[in-house]
Design a protein around this motif. Structure first.
Motif, PDB file in Angstrom:
ATOM      1  N   ILE A 153       3.462  22.875 -21.911  1.00 28.19           N
ATOM      2  CA  ILE A 153       4.184  21.612 -21.819  1.00 28.19           C
ATOM      3  C   ILE A 153       4.474  21.293 -20.361  1.00 28.19           C
ATOM      4  CG2 ILE A 153       5.208  21.718 -24.114  1.00 28.19           C
ATOM      5  CD1 ILE A 153       7.775  22.724 -22.843  1.00 28.19           C
ATOM      6  N   THR A 154       4.650  20.018 -20.076  1.00 21.90           N
ATOM      7  CA  THR A 154       4.904  19.593 -18.705  1.00 21.90           C
ATOM      8  C   THR A 154       5.732  18.318 -18.723  1.00 21.90           C
ATOM      9  OG1 THR A 154       3.840  19.167 -16.553  1.00 21.90           O
ATOM     10  CG2 THR A 154       2.806  18.162 -18.486  1.00 21.90           C
ATOM     11  N   ALA A 155       6.158  17.897 -17.550  1.00 20.78           N
ATOM     12  CA  ALA A 155       6.886  16.644 -17.404  1.00 20.78           C
ATOM     13  C   ALA A 155       6.600  16.096 -16.014  1.00 20.78           C
ATOM     14  CB  ALA A 155       8.393  16.861 -17.599  1.00 20.78           C
ATOM     15  N   PRO A 156       6.566  14.768 -15.869  1.00 23.37           N
ATOM     16  CA  PRO A 156       6.251  14.177 -14.571  1.00 23.37           C
ATOM     17  C   PRO A 156       7.366  14.436 -13.551  1.00 23.37           C
ATOM     18  CG  PRO A 156       6.905  12.484 -16.128  1.00 23.37           C
ATOM     19  CD  PRO A 156       6.775  13.743 -16.905  1.00 23.37           C
ATOM     20  N   ARG A 157       6.940  14.726 -12.323  1.00 19.46           N
ATOM     21  CA  ARG A 157       7.878  14.938 -11.215  1.00 19.46           C
ATOM     22  C   ARG A 157       7.393  14.152 -10.010  1.00 19.46           C
ATOM     23  NH1 ARG A 157       9.047  20.922  -8.906  1.00 19.46           N
ATOM     24  NH2 ARG A 157       6.764  20.860  -8.717  1.00 19.46           N
ATOM     25  N   CYS A 158       8.289  13.380  -9.407  1.00 22.77           N
ATOM     26  CA  CYS A 158       7.928  12.553  -8.257  1.00 22.77           C
ATOM     27  C   CYS A 158       7.948  13.387  -6.987  1.00 22.77           C
ATOM     28  CB  CYS A 158       8.906  11.385  -8.140  1.00 22.77           C
ATOM     29  SG  CYS A 158       8.493  10.233  -6.800  1.00 22.77           S
ATOM     30  N   LEU A 159       6.809  13.461  -6.297  1.00 25.44           N
ATOM     31  CA  LEU A 159       6.710  14.210  -5.045  1.00 25.44           C
ATOM     32  C   LEU A 159       6.986  13.324  -3.837  1.00 25.44           C
ATOM     33  CD1 LEU A 159       3.553  16.423  -5.724  1.00 25.44           C
ATOM     34  CD2 LEU A 159       5.945  16.877  -6.299  1.00 25.44           C
ATOM     35  N   CYS A 160       6.668  12.043  -3.922  1.00 25.71           N
ATOM     36  CA  CYS A 160       7.016  11.098  -2.862  1.00 25.71           C
ATOM     37  C   CYS A 160       6.942   9.688  -3.434  1.00 25.71           C
ATOM     38  CB  CYS A 160       6.115  11.233  -1.637  1.00 25.71           C
ATOM     39  SG  CYS A 160       4.418  10.667  -1.858  1.00 25.71           S
ATOM     40  N   PHE A 161       7.696   8.763  -2.811  1.00 24.99           N
ATOM     41  CA  PHE A 161       7.724   7.386  -3.300  1.00 24.99           C
ATOM     42  C   PHE A 161       7.372   6.417  -2.169  1.00 24.99           C
ATOM     43  CE2 PHE A 161      10.010   3.341  -3.701  1.00 24.99           C
ATOM     44  CZ  PHE A 161       9.489   2.883  -4.898  1.00 24.99           C
ATOM     45  N   SER A 162       6.414   5.541  -2.428  1.00 26.81           N
ATOM     46  CA  SER A 162       6.034   4.452  -1.520  1.00 26.81           C
ATOM     47  C   SER A 162       5.797   4.927  -0.088  1.00 26.81           C
ATOM     48  CB  SER A 162       7.103   3.345  -1.545  1.00 26.81           C
ATOM     49  OG  SER A 162       6.604   2.160  -0.974  1.00 26.81           O
ATOM     50  N   ASP A 163       5.113   6.059   0.051  1.00 19.74           N
ATOM     51  CA  ASP A 163       4.815   6.581   1.384  1.00 19.74           C
ATOM     52  C   ASP A 163       3.842   5.657   2.107  1.00 19.74           C
ATOM     53  OD1 ASP A 163       4.710   8.734   3.463  1.00 19.74           O
ATOM     54  OD2 ASP A 163       2.606   8.714   2.864  1.00 19.74           O
ATOM     55  N   MET A 164       4.094   5.414   3.401  1.00 22.06           N
ATOM     56  CA  MET A 164       3.247   4.517   4.179  1.00 22.06           C
ATOM     57  C   MET A 164       2.784   5.168   5.485  1.00 22.06           C
ATOM     58  SD  MET A 164       6.376   1.873   5.003  1.00 22.06           S
ATOM     59  CE  MET A 164       5.426   0.759   6.030  1.00 22.06           C
ATOM     60  N   SER A 165       2.672   6.486   5.480  1.00 24.58           N
ATOM     61  CA  SER A 165       2.246   7.199   6.689  1.00 24.58           C
ATOM     62  C   SER A 165       0.838   6.810   7.113  1.00 24.58           C
ATOM     63  CB  SER A 165       2.336   8.714   6.468  1.00 24.58           C
ATOM     64  OG  SER A 165       1.551   9.112   5.357  1.00 24.58           O
ATOM     65  N   HIS A 166       0.012   6.350   6.169  1.00 25.99           N
ATOM     66  CA  HIS A 166      -1.349   5.932   6.500  1.00 25.99           C
ATOM     67  C   HIS A 166      -1.353   4.716   7.419  1.00 25.99           C
ATOM     68  CE1 HIS A 166      -0.002   4.126   2.718  1.00 25.99           C
ATOM     69  NE2 HIS A 166      -0.647   3.026   3.099  1.00 25.99           N
ATOM     70  N   THR A 169       0.819  -1.216   0.000  1.00 23.43           N
ATOM     71  CA  THR A 169       0.000   0.000   0.000  1.00 23.43           C
ATOM     72  C   THR A 169       0.851   1.264   0.000  1.00 23.43           C
ATOM     73  OG1 THR A 169      -0.380   0.127   2.420  1.00 23.43           O
ATOM     74  CG2 THR A 169      -1.983  -1.125   1.099  1.00 23.43           C
ATOM     75  N   GLY A 170       2.113   1.154  -0.413  1.00 24.92           N
ATOM     76  CA  GLY A 170       2.930   2.350  -0.563  1.00 24.92           C
ATOM     77  C   GLY A 170       2.322   3.282  -1.605  1.00 24.92           C
ATOM     78  N   VAL A 171       2.332   4.584  -1.304  1.00 21.89           N
ATOM     79  CA  VAL A 171       1.729   5.594  -2.174  1.00 21.89           C
ATOM     80  C   VAL A 171       2.829   6.445  -2.814  1.00 21.89           C
ATOM     81  CG1 VAL A 171       0.191   7.591  -2.314  1.00 21.89           C
ATOM     82  CG2 VAL A 171      -0.369   5.689  -0.776  1.00 21.89           C
ATOM     83  N   THR A 172       2.863   6.470  -4.124  1.00 22.89           N
ATOM     84  CA  THR A 172       3.774   7.325  -4.873  1.00 22.89           C
ATOM     85  C   THR A 172       2.947   8.407  -5.563  1.00 22.89           C
ATOM     86  OG1 THR A 172       5.384   5.566  -5.224  1.00 22.89           O
ATOM     87  CG2 THR A 172       5.424   7.398  -6.796  1.00 22.89           C
ATOM     88  N   VAL A 173       3.389   9.652  -5.474  1.00 20.93           N
ATOM     89  CA  VAL A 173       2.643  10.765  -6.070  1.00 20.93           C
ATOM     90  C   VAL A 173       3.486  11.413  -7.157  1.00 20.93           C
ATOM     91  CG1 VAL A 173       1.424  12.934  -5.663  1.00 20.93           C
ATOM     92  CG2 VAL A 173       1.462  11.178  -3.875  1.00 20.93           C
ATOM     93  N   ILE A 174       2.922  11.473  -8.358  1.00 23.74           N
ATOM     94  CA  ILE A 174       3.573  12.078  -9.513  1.00 23.74           C
ATOM     95  C   ILE A 174       2.777  13.311  -9.939  1.00 23.74           C
ATOM     96  CG2 ILE A 174       4.317  11.744 -11.900  1.00 23.74           C
ATOM     97  CD1 ILE A 174       5.826   9.980  -9.953  1.00 23.74           C
ATOM     98  N   GLU A 175       3.473  14.420 -10.092  1.00 22.02           N
ATOM     99  CA  GLU A 175       2.825  15.668 -10.491  1.00 22.02           C
ATOM    100  C   GLU A 175       3.024  15.941 -11.979  1.00 22.02           C
ATOM    101  OE1 GLU A 175       2.915  20.333  -9.057  1.00 22.02           O
ATOM    102  OE2 GLU A 175       4.833  19.297  -9.386  1.00 22.02           O
ATOM    103  N   PHE A 176       1.934  16.291 -12.644  1.00 19.54           N
ATOM    104  CA  PHE A 176       1.972  16.856 -13.988  1.00 19.54           C
ATOM    105  C   PHE A 176       1.471  18.300 -13.855  1.00 19.54           C
ATOM    106  CE2 PHE A 176       1.990  12.385 -14.863  1.00 19.54           C
ATOM    107  CZ  PHE A 176       2.659  12.229 -16.074  1.00 19.54           C
TER     108      PHE A 176
END
Length: 234
Positions: free
Chosen positions: A205-218, A191-198
């Motif tokens: 124009i845009t490009a994907p940027r990772c805001l967090c990877f496999s977060d498990m704070s929940h 249940t790790g949560v990864t957040v990608i921003e567009f």
């Protein structure tokens, strides 16, 4: 647009469903996704992913859209390296992917890395890349030579419930990271949560940027254990 890529909960792989522990994790991540006010939910067709998505769908009153292309990578990730016995590239000691100059292989040569060069991961990556581009284009972002043309600014938050190998493979493509180094250096917890921003830039124009990877704070918030797949407590 914010894209949430969520791995499934603790599974029974034989039955393709969640364990009791996995169900608790799914409820916890469901609260996290609901609190994030997700607008649309997508899911792999596999049972463990759909079960993980169910609490979030219930809390938000949404129906999941099944994306067939997001199923887990199966036989294509098997390799006989290093002992002649076929196994997942995930099960190989990660030092092999770094030693003897392997860590210096760039994105376009990463499939030359030991283990990967005897697997079908190249076909899996191509399939994920092609279908991922089509998926993002439906959401308003068309890939053009490494950047994304904003067809229509999308302010939604969307969540995709999927799998560890699939998730790392797609992140490799999205972020242009050598796939063997994704396997060497990044591990997706249940249940790790990864957040990608567009980001909807004014120049179109845009490009994907990772805001967090496999977060498990929940999991911490719900008082659940923070045990990773390999029994390391985080």
């Amino acid at each position: 647009m914010l894209l949430y890529i969520v791995r499934h909960g603790d599974p029974n792989y034989t039955l393709d469903c969640l364990t009791e522990r996995g169900k608790l994790q799914a409820e916890a991540v469901g609260k996290r996704i609901a609190a994030s006010k997700i607008d649309r939910i997508f899911s792999s067709p596999m049972g463990r992913a759909r079960e993980t998505a169910a609490p979030a769908c219930r809390l938000l009153g949404l129906e999941p859209t099944i994306e067939e292309w997001t199923h887990e990578i199966l036989d294509e990730r098997l390799t006989p390296f290093p002992d002649g016995k076929r196994k997942s590239v995930t099960l190989i000691q990660n030092t092999y992917y770094r030693e003897n100059g392997n860590m210096d292989l760039d994105y376009n040569h990463s499939l030359e890395c030991v283990g990967f060069n005897e697997s079908g991961m190249g076909n899996a990556l191509k399939y994920i890349e092609e279908n991922g581009k089509a998926f993002l284009e439906r959401l308003g972002y068309k890939e053009e030579n490494g950047i994304y043309r904003i067809l229509r600014p999308n302010e939604e938050k969307v969540a995709l419930f999927c799998h560890a190998a699939f998730g790392r493979a797609w992140l490799s493509v999205l972020l242009h990271l050598p796939v063997h180094m994704m396997w060497a250096s990044f591990s997706y917890t249940h249940t790790g949560v990864t957040v990608i921003e567009f980001k909807n830039n004014e120049n179109g124009i845009t490009a994907p940027r990772c805001l967090c990877f496999s977060d498990m704070s929940h999991l911490y918030a719900e008082g659940l254990d923070l045990i990773h797949d390999n029994d390391v407590e985080l």
